[in-house]
Motif scaffolding. Structure first.
Motif, PDB file in Angstrom:
ATOM      1  N   GLY A   8     -11.886  -1.029 -12.428  1.00  0.00           N
ATOM      2  CA  GLY A   8     -12.538   0.387 -11.249  1.00  0.00           C
ATOM      3  C   GLY A   8     -12.652   2.057 -11.987  1.00  0.00           C
ATOM      4  O   GLY A   8     -11.536   1.827 -13.401  1.00  0.00           O
ATOM      5  N   ASP A   9     -13.272   2.362 -11.750  1.00  0.00           N
ATOM      6  CA  ASP A   9     -13.829   3.859 -11.803  1.00  0.00           C
ATOM      7  C   ASP A   9     -13.704   4.759 -10.801  1.00  0.00           C
ATOM      8  O   ASP A   9     -14.347   4.146  -9.734  1.00  0.00           O
ATOM      9  CB  ASP A   9     -15.202   3.826 -13.300  1.00  0.00           C
ATOM     10  N   ASP A 137      -7.326  -3.073  -3.697  1.00  0.00           N
ATOM     11  CA  ASP A 137      -8.932  -3.092  -3.672  1.00  0.00           C
ATOM     12  C   ASP A 137      -8.335  -4.426  -5.487  1.00  0.00           C
ATOM     13  O   ASP A 137      -9.653  -5.154  -4.885  1.00  0.00           O
ATOM     14  CB  ASP A 137      -9.310  -1.797  -5.188  1.00  0.00           C
ATOM     15  N   GLN A 152      -2.391   2.644 -16.863  1.00  0.00           N
ATOM     16  CA  GLN A 152      -2.544   2.174 -15.788  1.00  0.00           C
ATOM     17  C   GLN A 152      -1.578   0.952 -15.717  1.00  0.00           C
ATOM     18  O   GLN A 152      -1.493   0.501 -14.042  1.00  0.00           O
ATOM     19  CB  GLN A 152      -4.044   2.075 -15.238  1.00  0.00           C
TER      20      GLN A 152
HETATM   21  N1  TRP Z   1      -7.122   4.701 -10.908  1.00  0.00           N
HETATM   22  C1  TRP Z   1      -8.493   4.349 -11.523  1.00  0.00           C
HETATM   23  C2  TRP Z   1      -8.974   4.948 -12.686  1.00  0.00           C
HETATM   24  O1  TRP Z   1      -9.090   6.215 -11.893  1.00  0.00           O
HETATM   25  C3  TRP Z   1     -10.187   3.235 -10.576  1.00  0.00           C
HETATM   26  C4  TRP Z   1      -9.585   2.088  -9.690  1.00  0.00           C
HETATM   27  C5  TRP Z   1      -9.432   2.471  -8.799  1.00  0.00           C
HETATM   28  C6  TRP Z   1      -9.056   0.757 -10.329  1.00  0.00           C
HETATM   29  N2  TRP Z   1      -9.256   0.613  -7.959  1.00  0.00           N
HETATM   30  C7  TRP Z   1      -8.762   0.291  -9.120  1.00  0.00           C
HETATM   31  C8  TRP Z   1      -8.750   0.424 -11.729  1.00  0.00           C
HETATM   32  C9  TRP Z   1      -8.379  -0.863  -9.531  1.00  0.00           C
HETATM   33  C10 TRP Z   1      -8.085  -0.636 -11.852  1.00  0.00           C
HETATM   34  C11 TRP Z   1      -8.191  -1.663 -10.766  1.00  0.00           C
HETATM   35  O2  TRP Z   1      -9.150   5.141 -13.414  1.00  0.00           O
END
Ligand code: TRP
Length: 332
Positions: A8-9, A137, A152
């Motif tokens: 995610g981004d 998510d 992460q």
């Molecule tokens: N937290 C991540 C970032 O700032 C973005 C993100 C949101 C994400 N939901 C996610 C990453 C789920 C992996 C899985 O870049």
């Protein structure tokens, strides 16, 4: 069956070469091997951009353009806009009961971000809780794997804890995801600072024009101790050479430039001109794909609508099971 991965981004600006090196190039590879979901986390973006919703809204489409530009193929990768998936919000509320306030505040990633953004005591509750929403998510899509960089990893750990707690209380419903730790190199900024980042203003954006790239590269930081082109220069840690290593596929040219730089036989101008060419060769096909898609806004809409449709289907099923396990799947 292919394993499912989710990344995610936060939509809060355009993507740059740091993103390309750090995750996008990897995603382009992963889309052939896995069933890949990419979450456009607009709800998460609002946790620190709640006062600037327009930035978030504008960035959603920009992200899709960037994704397609780098070579993510909407027929292989599903792009899902987070705010369009109500199941994520619902799961977040349920999960908030399964984690202590202290545990969330101890999450190293969030802790570091709170510090970096200078929130102090006025950190919004929504921001502090975003790891729980991130657990939603990941589990809403029953992801097997989450490709992550080191920063992460605590998010995945937190998700796994929530999943274990949920499953031990309510039965074996949620899939416990694993981190797919790959190589996610961090790219230095144009100014030599540790990280290319929008807020530091030291980026080359994927959407930059050929001229912008040239201008930015020519202004790059190099070896500060080298005054004249005839001075012996240092290659190690020199951003211009870090970029050559990252973006110039002509290894012989790079080696030749390094050798001459060390001996004081090449000027910064030549090194930079060759770098600008290499980066433009990388970005040119991206510009073309971006232009094509930009010219038909209805295609962007269709990609987003399709992703949301698929995302809803998957996540609603998980939510149903969750509610049943929690005895709140009332039949009225
Ligand atoms: N937290 C991540 C970032 O700032 C973005 C993100 C949101 C994400 N939901 C996610 C990453 C789920 C992996 C899985 O870049």
């Amino acid at each position: 069956m292919k394993k499912r991965i989710l990344t995610g981004d936060r939509p809060s600006g355009r993507l740059h070469l740091g993103h390309f090196v750090g995750s996008l190039a990897n995603r382009v590879k992963l889309q052939d091997e896995y069933e890949q979901y990419v979450l456009i986390a607009d709800v998460q973006a609002l946790t620190d951009n709640f006062a600037h919703p327009q930035i978030v809204a504008d960035s959603v489409k920009e992200l899709v353009l960037d994704y397609v530009a780098v070579g993510l193929d909407p027929t292989k990768t599903t792009f899902v806009v987070q705010s369009k998936i109500p199941a994520i919000a619902e799961l977040t509320v349920f999960y908030l009961n399964l984690v202590s306030l202290n545990r969330v505040l101890r999450n190293p990633t969030v802790k570091a971000e709170i510090e970096q953004k200078g929130f102090g005591d006025s950190v919004p509750a929504g921001f502090a809780m975003y790891p729980v929403s991130q657990a939603a998510d990941i589990t809403a899509f029953a992801a097997d794997l989450v490709p992550v960089g080191d920063d992460q990893l605590p998010m995945i750990e937190q998700t796994r804890e929530i999943v274990r707690k949920f499953n031990s209380l309510y039965g074996d419903v949620l899939k416990e995801p694993k981190a797919l730790v790959g190589e996610y190199p961090r790219l230095v900024g144009l100014d030599g600072k540790a990280k290319m980042s929008k807020s530091l203003g030291n980026c080359i954006f994927l959407a930059d024009s050929e001229e912008e790239v040239k201008k930015k590269v020519m202004s790059m930081y190099t070896d500060p101790n080298r005054i004249r082109p005839t001075d012996a220069g240092t290659v190690e840690g020199n951003p211009v050479f870090i970029y050559h290593d990252a973006f110039n596929p002509n290894k012989d040219e790079v080696e030749d430039l390094k050798r001459r730089y060390r001996k004081g036989e090449v000027g910064d101008v030549e090194v930079k001109q060759k770098l600008a060419i290499a980066i433009n060769v990388l970005l040119e096909p991206m510009r073309l794909r971006r232009q094509t898609l930009e010219a038909s806004p209805e295609k962007i809409e269709a990609i987003l609508a399709e992703g949301v449709k698929k995302g809803r289907l998957v996540s609603e099923e998980v939510l149903e099971q969750v509610k049943t396990a929690m005895k709140i799947n009332y039949k009225f």
